[in-house]
Every structure is written in structure tokens, then in C-alpha cells.
Scaffold this active site. Structure first.
Site, PDB file in Angstrom:
ATOM      1  N   ARG A  30     -15.811 -14.756  -9.247  1.00  0.00           N
ATOM      2  CA  ARG A  30     -15.513 -13.327  -9.378  1.00  0.00           C
ATOM      3  C   ARG A  30     -16.755 -12.460  -9.243  1.00  0.00           C
ATOM      4  O   ARG A  30     -16.721 -11.401  -8.622  1.00  0.00           O
ATOM      5  CB  ARG A  30     -14.845 -13.042 -10.728  1.00  0.00           C
TER       6      ARG A  30
ATOM      7  N   HIS B 165       0.631   1.184 -13.151  1.00  0.00           N
ATOM      8  CA  HIS B 165       1.374   0.018 -13.626  1.00  0.00           C
ATOM      9  C   HIS B 165       2.861   0.364 -13.654  1.00  0.00           C
ATOM     10  O   HIS B 165       3.238   1.434 -14.150  1.00  0.00           O
ATOM     11  CB  HIS B 165       0.886  -0.357 -15.028  1.00  0.00           C
TER      12      HIS B 165
ATOM     13  N   ASN C  21      -5.644   2.846 -12.780  1.00  0.00           N
ATOM     14  CA  ASN C  21      -4.676   1.878 -12.257  1.00  0.00           C
ATOM     15  C   ASN C  21      -3.276   2.436 -12.451  1.00  0.00           C
ATOM     16  O   ASN C  21      -3.026   3.188 -13.386  1.00  0.00           O
ATOM     17  CB  ASN C  21      -4.819   0.564 -13.043  1.00  0.00           C
TER      18      ASN C  21
ATOM     19  N   GLU D   7       6.278   6.563  -9.049  1.00  0.00           N
ATOM     20  CA  GLU D   7       4.864   6.186  -8.902  1.00  0.00           C
ATOM     21  C   GLU D   7       4.198   7.062  -7.847  1.00  0.00           C
ATOM     22  O   GLU D   7       3.075   7.534  -8.019  1.00  0.00           O
ATOM     23  CB  GLU D   7       4.736   4.710  -8.493  1.00  0.00           C
TER      24      GLU D   7
ATOM     25  N   ARG E 242      -6.312  -8.592  -8.280  1.00  0.00           N
ATOM     26  CA  ARG E 242      -7.404  -9.431  -8.793  1.00  0.00           C
ATOM     27  C   ARG E 242      -7.817  -8.922 -10.158  1.00  0.00           C
ATOM     28  O   ARG E 242      -7.940  -7.704 -10.345  1.00  0.00           O
ATOM     29  CB  ARG E 242      -8.650  -9.352  -7.886  1.00  0.00           C
TER      30      ARG E 242
ATOM     31  N   GLY F 107       0.774  -1.243   0.000  1.00  0.00           N
ATOM     32  CA  GLY F 107       0.000   0.000   0.000  1.00  0.00           C
ATOM     33  C   GLY F 107       0.803   1.291   0.000  1.00  0.00           C
ATOM     34  O   GLY F 107       0.330   2.313   0.478  1.00  0.00           O
TER      35      GLY F 107
HETATM   36  C1  GRF Z   1       3.298  -0.940  -7.591  1.00  0.00           C
HETATM   37  O1  GRF Z   1       4.546  -1.121  -8.195  1.00  0.00           O
HETATM   38  C2  GRF Z   1       2.241  -0.716  -8.640  1.00  0.00           C
HETATM   39  O2  GRF Z   1       2.718  -0.063  -9.772  1.00  0.00           O
HETATM   40  C3  GRF Z   1       1.821  -2.116  -8.985  1.00  0.00           C
HETATM   41  O3  GRF Z   1       1.867  -2.829  -7.793  1.00  0.00           O
HETATM   42  C4  GRF Z   1       2.803  -2.205  -6.904  1.00  0.00           C
HETATM   43  C5  GRF Z   1       2.052  -1.894  -5.637  1.00  0.00           C
HETATM   44  O4  GRF Z   1       2.891  -1.378  -4.637  1.00  0.00           O
HETATM   45  N1  GRF Z   1       0.535  -2.124  -9.636  1.00  0.00           N
HETATM   46  P1  GRF Z   1       2.267  -0.688  -3.363  1.00  0.00           P
HETATM   47  O5  GRF Z   1       1.342  -1.728  -2.720  1.00  0.00           O
HETATM   48  O6  GRF Z   1       1.524   0.518  -3.800  1.00  0.00           O
HETATM   49  O7  GRF Z   1       3.417  -0.375  -2.469  1.00  0.00           O
END
Ligand code: GRF
Length: 218
Positions: free
Chosen positions: A68, A112, A110, A177, A94, A15
Site C-alpha cells: 500500500r 457512501h 468520500n 448521490e 482501495r 464513475g
Molecule cells: C457509489 O454507490 C458510491 O456511493 C460508492 O460506490 C459507488 C460508486 O459508483 N462508494 P460510481 O462509480 O460513482 O458510479
């Protein structure tokens, strides 16, 4: 100011992106408020972080559902109860059904850990290193039925160093990110963008509301 958009963050693990969204949304002029953090894994460390931050949390354990659809029906109920308007997937592991994705079309994003459309799927850092790319990064995009597809809202690039391994590269990307996701949520929540096919046009980071500009580079 217009009402802040009620946002749910869906997680499965540590998280850290969720935390960066929660921190950004503390600013009173941020156009979204984090109204719920939900995890499909009851033991996700991110749930504890959210709880400590005073956010409503919930675990919807996918393992107890027959399939699901049943899992998502429960999740949807929770989202309804909390009057959720926008969803951020942040390390949510998921696959979602086309029905759920369609219902949240244009309101679910999302993050990525790669420069899409390169390296969809898992193990992005390992694959980027194996290919010898010199630039890697992360993407925030609208969620559509195809995995890691959907119009791109924002991207950030990082260099790949000669001595990188998957961990060092992941850490460099993760830092980006944490900067990028709040900016992308800000764009979504402010409604200040247009979507034309795969192209999302929005204000440059430098033009966003001050609370959305955390670490922004114009
Ligand atoms: C991140 O690298 C995100 O890009 C990917 O999963 C990872 C999650 O990391 N989808 P966190 O749980 O936010 O630390």
C-alpha cells in the site's frame, strides 16, 4: 472570485459520481475544478468518461506495487504533479493507509451509499433490505482512518418501497448521490463550514452559490 480548488477524483469503476462532479464543476462559479481523475484499475470505465470530458486521467495500478505504501507514494507523486488540493473518493475501492489519510486530513471526502453511521462497509442496500428499514440513503463525509467514519458533511434520504430489491433501491440512492456529492464538494471547496468533533456546520443548500445548488432542496 478566489482561485478554484484543484480537485482530484479517485475512482475504481463506472464513475457515475465522478461524472456528476465533473458536470457540476463546469459552471465557472463552482468553487472547485476537476484537475485529475485517477483510478487504481486501468480498465475502469470512468477513466474513458473523464477522458472524453477533457479531464487529465491516470491509472495507478495497485497490482504492480509491492504494498500500500508504494502504491500511495506513486499516487501522491501524481497528486503533487497536478498540484491537487482536494480529493473526492468516488467508488474508490482501495483502503488507504493512516499516513495517507492523515496527510489529506480535512481535504479528502468520500461518498457512501447508506445513511452513516448505519451500514458501513459493503453491500449496504442488501443489508438495509434485510433489516427492513423504511428509510435509506447516502452520505458524504470527511475521510479518517476508520472505514466509512469521519465527520458527515451532507446526507440524503430515500424511501424504501415494499417491492424494492437491491438494484431498484441502489438506483434510487444513486440518483441522490449524484445530487448530493456536488453540493458537498461545493461546501468543502468554498471553505464555508466549521468542524466541531463529528459535526460539520455549513450553509443550507439554498444558501450555497448558484452553481452548487443543482437540484437543491432547502
Ligand atoms: C457509489 O454507490 C458510491 O456511493 C460508492 O460506490 C459507488 C460508486 O459508483 N462508494 P460510481 O462509480 O460513482 O458510479
Amino acid at each position: 472570485m478566489t482561485a478554484r480548488r484543484r480537485t482530484a477524483i479517485l475512482i475504481s469503476g463506472r464513475g457515475s459520481n465522478m461524472r456528476s462532479l465533473v458536470e457540476a464543476a463546469r459552471a465557472p462559479d463552482f468553487p472547485a475544478e476537476v484537475a485529475l481523475v485517477a483510478s487504481n484499475r486501468p480498465d475502469a470505465p470512468g477513466l474513458t468518461i473523464a477522458k472524453q470530458a477533457g479531464i487529465a486521467t491516470a491509472a495507478v495500478d495497485h497490482k504492480i506495487y509491492a504494498g500500500r505504501e508504494e502504491f500511495e507514494a506513486s499516487l501522491q507523486k501524481l497528486l503533487d504533479i497536478h498540484r491537487i488540493d482536494l480529493i473526492c473518493l468516488a467508488g474508490f475501492m482501495r483502503m488507504l493507509t493512516a499516513g495517507f489519510v492523515e496527510r489529506w486530513g480535512g481535504r479528502m471526502i468520500n461518498i457512501h451509499p447508506a445513511l452513516l453511521p448505519a451500514y458501513r462497509g459493503l453491500n449496504t442496500h442488501e443489508r438495509a433490505l434485510a433489516d427492513g428499514v423504511k428509510i435509506h440513503g447516502c452520505t458524504v463525509h470527511f475521510v479518517v482512518a476508520g472505514m466509512d467514519e469521519g465527520p458527515i458533511i451532507a446526507q440524503a434520504a430515500v424511501p424504501v418501497h415494499d417491492d424494492d430489491n437491491a438494484e431498484t433501491l441502489a438506483a434510487r440512492v444513486l440518483e441522490e448521490e449524484h445530487r448530493l456529492y456536488p453540493q458537498a464538494l461545493c461546501i468543502l471547496a468554498s471553505g464555508d463550514y466549521t468542524v466541531d468533533g463529528n459535526r460539520v456546520r455549513s450553509k443550507l443548500p439554498g444558501m450555497l452559490a448558484p452553481s452548487c445548488r443543482i437540484g437543491a432542496r432547502d
